[in-house]
Enzyme design. Sequence first.
Site, PDB file in Angstrom:
ATOM      1  N   ASP A 146       8.065   0.389 -14.004  1.00 31.31           N
ATOM      2  CA  ASP A 146       6.906  -0.482 -14.222  1.00 31.31           C
ATOM      3  C   ASP A 146       6.114  -0.020 -15.450  1.00 31.31           C
ATOM      4  O   ASP A 146       5.617  -0.842 -16.229  1.00 31.31           O
ATOM      5  CB  ASP A 146       6.014  -0.486 -12.985  1.00 31.31           C
ATOM      6  CG  ASP A 146       6.764  -0.919 -11.737  1.00 31.31           C
ATOM      7  OD1 ASP A 146       7.562  -1.868 -11.825  1.00 31.31           O
ATOM      8  OD2 ASP A 146       6.559  -0.297 -10.680  1.00 31.31           O
ATOM      9  N   LEU A 198       0.869  -1.166   0.000  1.00 30.79           N
ATOM     10  CA  LEU A 198       0.000   0.000   0.000  1.00 30.79           C
ATOM     11  C   LEU A 198       0.911   1.223   0.000  1.00 30.79           C
ATOM     12  O   LEU A 198       1.612   1.486   0.975  1.00 30.79           O
ATOM     13  CB  LEU A 198      -0.903  -0.003   1.232  1.00 30.79           C
ATOM     14  CG  LEU A 198      -1.779   1.233   1.399  1.00 30.79           C
ATOM     15  CD1 LEU A 198      -2.782   1.359   0.258  1.00 30.79           C
ATOM     16  CD2 LEU A 198      -2.503   1.206   2.739  1.00 30.79           C
ATOM     17  N   ASP A 199       0.930   1.946  -1.103  1.00 32.79           N
ATOM     18  CA  ASP A 199       1.826   3.091  -1.246  1.00 32.79           C
ATOM     19  C   ASP A 199       1.149   4.361  -0.739  1.00 32.79           C
ATOM     20  O   ASP A 199       0.016   4.682  -1.135  1.00 32.79           O
ATOM     21  CB  ASP A 199       2.200   3.297  -2.711  1.00 32.79           C
ATOM     22  CG  ASP A 199       3.281   2.343  -3.169  1.00 32.79           C
ATOM     23  OD1 ASP A 199       3.971   1.769  -2.314  1.00 32.79           O
ATOM     24  OD2 ASP A 199       3.433   2.170  -4.396  1.00 32.79           O
ATOM     25  N   GLY A 221      18.180   6.749 -20.764  1.00 29.43           N
ATOM     26  CA  GLY A 221      17.191   6.071 -21.580  1.00 29.43           C
ATOM     27  C   GLY A 221      17.260   4.554 -21.481  1.00 29.43           C
ATOM     28  O   GLY A 221      17.790   3.988 -20.524  1.00 29.43           O
ATOM     29  N   GLY A 257       3.610  -2.082  -5.719  1.00 30.55           N
ATOM     30  CA  GLY A 257       4.331  -3.332  -5.956  1.00 30.55           C
ATOM     31  C   GLY A 257       4.510  -3.486  -7.453  1.00 30.55           C
ATOM     32  O   GLY A 257       3.646  -3.088  -8.241  1.00 30.55           O
ATOM     33  N   GLY A 258       5.652  -4.060  -7.865  1.00 30.20           N
ATOM     34  CA  GLY A 258       6.020  -4.060  -9.271  1.00 30.20           C
ATOM     35  C   GLY A 258       4.945  -4.508 -10.239  1.00 30.20           C
ATOM     36  O   GLY A 258       4.531  -3.776 -11.135  1.00 30.20           O
ATOM     37  N   SER A 276      17.648  -2.766 -14.088  1.00 23.77           N
ATOM     38  CA  SER A 276      18.213  -1.420 -14.180  1.00 23.77           C
ATOM     39  C   SER A 276      19.723  -1.559 -14.346  1.00 23.77           C
ATOM     40  O   SER A 276      20.299  -2.634 -14.120  1.00 23.77           O
ATOM     41  CB  SER A 276      17.888  -0.616 -12.934  1.00 23.77           C
ATOM     42  OG  SER A 276      18.579  -1.153 -11.811  1.00 23.77           O
ATOM     43  N   GLY A 308      17.793   5.174 -16.551  1.00 24.70           N
ATOM     44  CA  GLY A 308      17.424   6.483 -16.037  1.00 24.70           C
ATOM     45  C   GLY A 308      17.497   7.562 -17.099  1.00 24.70           C
ATOM     46  O   GLY A 308      16.897   7.441 -18.178  1.00 24.70           O
TER      47      GLY A 308
END
Length: 316
Positions: free
Chosen positions: A260, A20-21, A233, A46-47, A191, A230
């Site tokens: 996401d 829960l963000d 790109g 969540g992703g 990433s 980032g």
Amino acid sequence: MTAPLDPVPRVLTLTLNPALDEYITVPRLEPAVKLRCGQPFFHAGGGGINVARALAALGEQVLAVFPSAGHLGRFLEELLATEGTPYAAVPIAGETRQSHNVSETGTGREYRFVLPGPPLRPPDQRACLARLQACGSADFLVLSGSLPPGVEPGFVHEVARTAECLGARLVLDTSGPALAEAKGAYVAKPSLRELRELLGEPLVMEQEQVLGARQLIARGTAEVIALSRGERGLLLVTDDLAEEIPAMVGRVRGTVGAGDALVAGLLFGLGRGWELVRAGRFAVACSTATLGVDGTAMLDRDVVARLSPELLEIDA
């Protein structure tokens, strides 16, 4: 609990450690003083859930599968239902975790406080896989996000077998041991930081990053590596392709969910038969649209349409 499904989903997402963000603003973070905060905003996070939220906003047929625990889990489900993201929640014991995202209005700096999730027992893990299998088929199965306590990295192999049973292409957005042990995915989206940590190499130059991505391909991790970098790109790498897609210029108001949204945009394009680079350009547009919203909100379809003519062509 399951939100109504019509039509059958083309994309399934699995989020083993949902959150829960909460997003709040403060003038400035300071120790040992009472901080007056702005109005809080809550979103399901969540992703895989964020991937599903972005796909639903784009108009894709998607289902988010995740374990749900306690009062916070039910609140998360309510938020998805209100937003219009189809989901299937697997009840488990405990309490769904929270994540607190704090932005300083004076500096624009972000702070992210991520709490641990409840343990996911083996029966709960099997229940999540069974819920995916109940869908019968799909074009893509996305495993995205961290692994909660109780889930070993080898569980990724179970997810890969589930994808095979569904006739779905597996998409991975995970890191650490789970990424190291993964096999047989169609797309993996580390990433640059995650790839560096996994390989133990600095990977400063683009050619080094291409070679690092191809190490994962040679291991059998995935056919396609979508390396998010980032401000630099996206770098798409296969055995015979290495294509840099520059980041788009735009105001950055929040970074939560941008990766996401990139996954969602890539799958939206691939699901329509676009070649990989075209889908990658659309993915960057989706990520840019998410960077332009506050806190934990996801992309706006109209903004994506302004950034990418591909979406307007679909609407025509």
